[in-house]
Design a protein around this motif. Structure first.
Motif, PDB file in Angstrom:
ATOM      1  N   PHE A 120       0.815  -1.215   0.000  1.00  0.00           N
ATOM      2  CA  PHE A 120       0.000   0.000   0.000  1.00  0.00           C
ATOM      3  C   PHE A 120       0.853   1.272   0.000  1.00  0.00           C
ATOM      4  O   PHE A 120       0.320   2.363  -0.170  1.00  0.00           O
ATOM      5  CB  PHE A 120      -0.930   0.018   1.207  1.00  0.00           C
ATOM      6  N   HIS A 121       2.159   1.132   0.205  1.00  0.00           N
ATOM      7  CA  HIS A 121       3.028   2.311   0.280  1.00  0.00           C
ATOM      8  C   HIS A 121       4.172   2.230  -0.722  1.00  0.00           C
ATOM      9  O   HIS A 121       5.293   2.633  -0.435  1.00  0.00           O
ATOM     10  CB  HIS A 121       3.566   2.463   1.710  1.00  0.00           C
ATOM     11  N   MET A 122       3.860   1.716  -1.908  1.00  0.00           N
ATOM     12  CA  MET A 122       4.873   1.623  -2.956  1.00  0.00           C
ATOM     13  C   MET A 122       5.306   3.017  -3.409  1.00  0.00           C
ATOM     14  O   MET A 122       4.501   3.949  -3.435  1.00  0.00           O
ATOM     15  CB  MET A 122       4.312   0.865  -4.164  1.00  0.00           C
ATOM     16  N   PRO A 123       6.571   3.167  -3.791  1.00  0.00           N
ATOM     17  CA  PRO A 123       7.007   4.422  -4.411  1.00  0.00           C
ATOM     18  C   PRO A 123       6.192   4.710  -5.671  1.00  0.00           C
ATOM     19  O   PRO A 123       5.699   3.801  -6.332  1.00  0.00           O
ATOM     20  CB  PRO A 123       8.483   4.160  -4.755  1.00  0.00           C
ATOM     21  N   LYS A 124       6.052   5.993  -5.997  1.00  0.00           N
ATOM     22  CA  LYS A 124       5.228   6.406  -7.120  1.00  0.00           C
ATOM     23  C   LYS A 124       5.669   5.750  -8.428  1.00  0.00           C
ATOM     24  O   LYS A 124       4.844   5.275  -9.225  1.00  0.00           O
ATOM     25  CB  LYS A 124       5.287   7.938  -7.269  1.00  0.00           C
ATOM     26  N   ALA A 125       6.981   5.712  -8.668  1.00  0.00           N
ATOM     27  CA  ALA A 125       7.482   5.103  -9.902  1.00  0.00           C
ATOM     28  C   ALA A 125       7.087   3.638  -9.992  1.00  0.00           C
ATOM     29  O   ALA A 125       6.780   3.117 -11.074  1.00  0.00           O
ATOM     30  CB  ALA A 125       9.001   5.244  -9.980  1.00  0.00           C
ATOM     31  N   MET A 126       7.071   2.959  -8.863  1.00  0.00           N
ATOM     32  CA  MET A 126       6.704   1.546  -8.837  1.00  0.00           C
ATOM     33  C   MET A 126       5.229   1.371  -9.190  1.00  0.00           C
ATOM     34  O   MET A 126       4.850   0.426  -9.907  1.00  0.00           O
ATOM     35  CB  MET A 126       7.011   0.971  -7.454  1.00  0.00           C
ATOM     36  N   GLN A 127       4.369   2.258  -8.715  1.00  0.00           N
ATOM     37  CA  GLN A 127       2.951   2.203  -9.040  1.00  0.00           C
ATOM     38  C   GLN A 127       2.734   2.353 -10.546  1.00  0.00           C
ATOM     39  O   GLN A 127       1.911   1.647 -11.147  1.00  0.00           O
ATOM     40  CB  GLN A 127       2.201   3.297  -8.289  1.00  0.00           C
ATOM     41  N   GLN A 128       3.450   3.281 -11.154  1.00  0.00           N
ATOM     42  CA  GLN A 128       3.278   3.512 -12.588  1.00  0.00           C
ATOM     43  C   GLN A 128       3.851   2.368 -13.411  1.00  0.00           C
ATOM     44  O   GLN A 128       3.266   1.954 -14.426  1.00  0.00           O
ATOM     45  CB  GLN A 128       3.938   4.840 -12.962  1.00  0.00           C
ATOM     46  N   LEU A 129       4.986   1.846 -12.986  1.00  0.00           N
ATOM     47  CA  LEU A 129       5.579   0.718 -13.697  1.00  0.00           C
ATOM     48  C   LEU A 129       4.743  -0.548 -13.548  1.00  0.00           C
ATOM     49  O   LEU A 129       4.819  -1.451 -14.389  1.00  0.00           O
ATOM     50  CB  LEU A 129       6.999   0.468 -13.188  1.00  0.00           C
ATOM     51  N   ALA A 130       3.924  -0.622 -12.502  1.00  0.00           N
ATOM     52  CA  ALA A 130       3.037  -1.767 -12.329  1.00  0.00           C
ATOM     53  C   ALA A 130       2.080  -1.893 -13.515  1.00  0.00           C
ATOM     54  O   ALA A 130       1.768  -3.001 -13.964  1.00  0.00           O
ATOM     55  CB  ALA A 130       2.250  -1.630 -11.026  1.00  0.00           C
TER      56      ALA A 130
END
Length: 512
Positions: A315-325
């Motif tokens: 639930f607290h992934m870095p922003k870049a990780m969310q987008q790369l998901a």
């Protein structure tokens, strides 16, 4: 890489070419086993009596074990330090288990034993593979990580070329039979798995004995020197009430979805999705209960154990990780469609047969192994080219180009009539595969704190696994309802999704 002077703030040293070579060499063996699995398991399933519609559900073991195993191994390796190191103990355990699984798999007497062995084999591969990604993040400074992931991609390509071509080579060069009696696995497949198990153990063993690791204190010192800020610092703010509410919502949606499948007699493969949605609810309720036990949650979160921290970090992934998901989701849906349907697509569309006992089917299946070998060979070449392309046009646009090449390659399977020409679109697929294995990790690595490198890379695997679970749940249904059960359309759909992934990467914000 000793722990001496670990209280000093020091710069992480760069490694030589051969040090990077040695630390990545184990991926040659891991990919050898992975490629044998991808190219031959559908063939084994069909040989043991599986219908085309049942193949996706039988493959569910592979992504599901990755979903469970990788974050667990990532968390455990983050918190391991012994005489063998941090990641290398898991390399060793995974290599031993995978080797045994490869020896046993081609002796499966029934379909369900084969499905169970796939589960065990994939879990074992994941134990060895997950820490290798974190190994690069641990051992290389930021300036060398792209080189490290590209080196892994190179070994992935080389290992997969030989592994995918092994049954074809055994038959056509060494005259090993590629057919067998009904319900039996061909000798060409059996011997390929024996050889693969041996290669895997030797390659991973070489990395274990030839590479060293930095201690946790040294890694912390490197981060201090680079003035890096923990990507999760001051962001773990989800409350007990939020977890409780979220858990209830997910359970209700999952229950309603499951009931609808049951009442409407929908495709049984949809239960994978509905039960998965429901299962995420109790995990959040567990987190809510942990948080409710203390008022000082900012201090206590890391002491709540592995299960809590994996869910909380999700639930607290870095922003870049969310987008790369998002990028990973579409890419891996496409790859899973290709892996599970290429054999059926080529044998039915280009060889005009679905009879697993026929010579035409087995010749087609062998040719698919060669096609898989070819895209992995092109991927090895692409791994050399991609860093130069990234310098010329930027890392994001490089990924876009590669994903469009792969997408157009998969779609072209429908329009190429001569199976001998199918290696041509595999050039594009190879570039896409090499890019998928390196570019997202290179973009992500700078956003992850060293102390959580393993668990976050394990969580990142969710966005590899979830699209595979979705593909296993709905691909068979989509083909049956919209495409008269013709597997060639799974490749077309995969090509479209691959291009969508190439567009999505353009929206990822990254550090310059």
């Amino acid at each position: 890489m000793s722990a001496e002077n670990h209280h000093k703030v020091i710069q992480q040293p760069q490694l030589s070419f051969w040090q990077i070579f040695n630390m990545c060499f184990g991926f040659l063996g891991i990919q050898f086993g992975f490629a044998l699995q991808n190219a031959n398991v559908s063939r084994i399933f069909q040989t043991l009596g599986a219908a085309i519609d049942d193949i996706p559900i039988l493959w569910i073991a592979a992504p599901l074990t990755g979903l469970i195993v990788q974050p667990i191994i990532g968390y455990m390796s983050d918190n391991t330090w012994n005489a063998l190191g941090r990641r290398r103990p898991y390399f060793l355990v995974g290599a031993v288990l995978t080797t045994l699984s490869l020896f046993i798999m081609p002796h499966s007497p029934t379909l369900w034993i084969a499905a169970g062995m796939l589960w065990i084999m994939d879990a074992s591969i994941n134990i060895a593979m997950e820490p290798f990604r974190a190994f690069v993040g641990d051992n290389l400074p930021k300036s060398q990580r792209t080189q490290g992931y590209a080196m892994q991609s190179f070994f992935i390509g080389i290992g997969a070329v030989v592994a995918s071509a092994m049954p074809y080579m055994l038959t056509n060069v060494f005259d090993v039979a590629n057919t067998a009696a009904a319900g039996e696995i061909a000798d060409s497949v059996r011997y390929s798995f024996y050889f693969g198990g041996t290669v895997l153990f030797v390659a991973v063993g070489w990395t274990i004995i030839s590479s060293k690791e930095y201690s946790p204190e040294e890694l912390a010192s490197f981060e201090q020197h680079a003035n890096r800020v923990d990507a999760t610092e001051n962001t773990n703010s989800r409350t007990s009430k939020q977890y409780q509410t979220g858990g209830i919502i997910w359970m209700v949606i999952g229950a309603v979805f499951t009931s609808a499948i049951l009442i409407q007699a929908l495709d049984k493969q949809l239960y994978i999705l509905s039960i998965g949605i429901f299962a995420f609810g109790p995990l959040q309720l567990f987190c809510a209960r942990k948080l409710s036990q203390t008022s000082n949650t900012s201090v206590q979160r890391e002491k709540f154990g592995m299960l809590f921290n994996v869910v909380d970090d999700l639930f607290h992934m870095p922003k870049a990780m969310q987008q790369l998901a998002v990028v990973q989701f579409f890419a891996w849906f496409a790859l899973f469609a290709m892996w599970i349907y290429t054999t059926a697509a080529v044998t039915s569309h280009h060889y005009a047969t679905s009879d697993v006992l026929s010579q035409a089917y087995n010749d087609g299946a062998d040719w698919v192994g060669m096609l898989f070998a070819s895209y992995n060979g092109f991927a090895a070449l692409a791994a050399i080219i991609i860093p130069f392309l990234a310098k010329a046009v930027g890392i994001k646009f490089t990924h876009t180009i590669n994903m469009f090449l792969g997408g157009m390659g998969l779609i072209s399977f429908m329009f190429i009539e001569d199976p001998n020409q199918l290696w041509i679109p595999m050039i594009g697929v190879g570039f896409a595969w090499a890019s998928i294995l390196s570019v997202p990790y290179a973009m992500l690595s700078s956003a992850l704190p060293a102390k959580k490198m393993g668990v976050y890379l394990g969580i990142f695997n969710f966005f590899i696994v979830i699209p595979q679970l979705l593909a296993a749940s709905i691909l068979g249904l989509l083909l049956k309802v919209f495409f008269d059960g013709q597997p060639i359309y799974a490749l077309v759909l995969g090509g479209v999704f691959m291009m969508v992934s190439g567009i999505a990467v353009l929206f990822v914000k990254q550090e310059q």
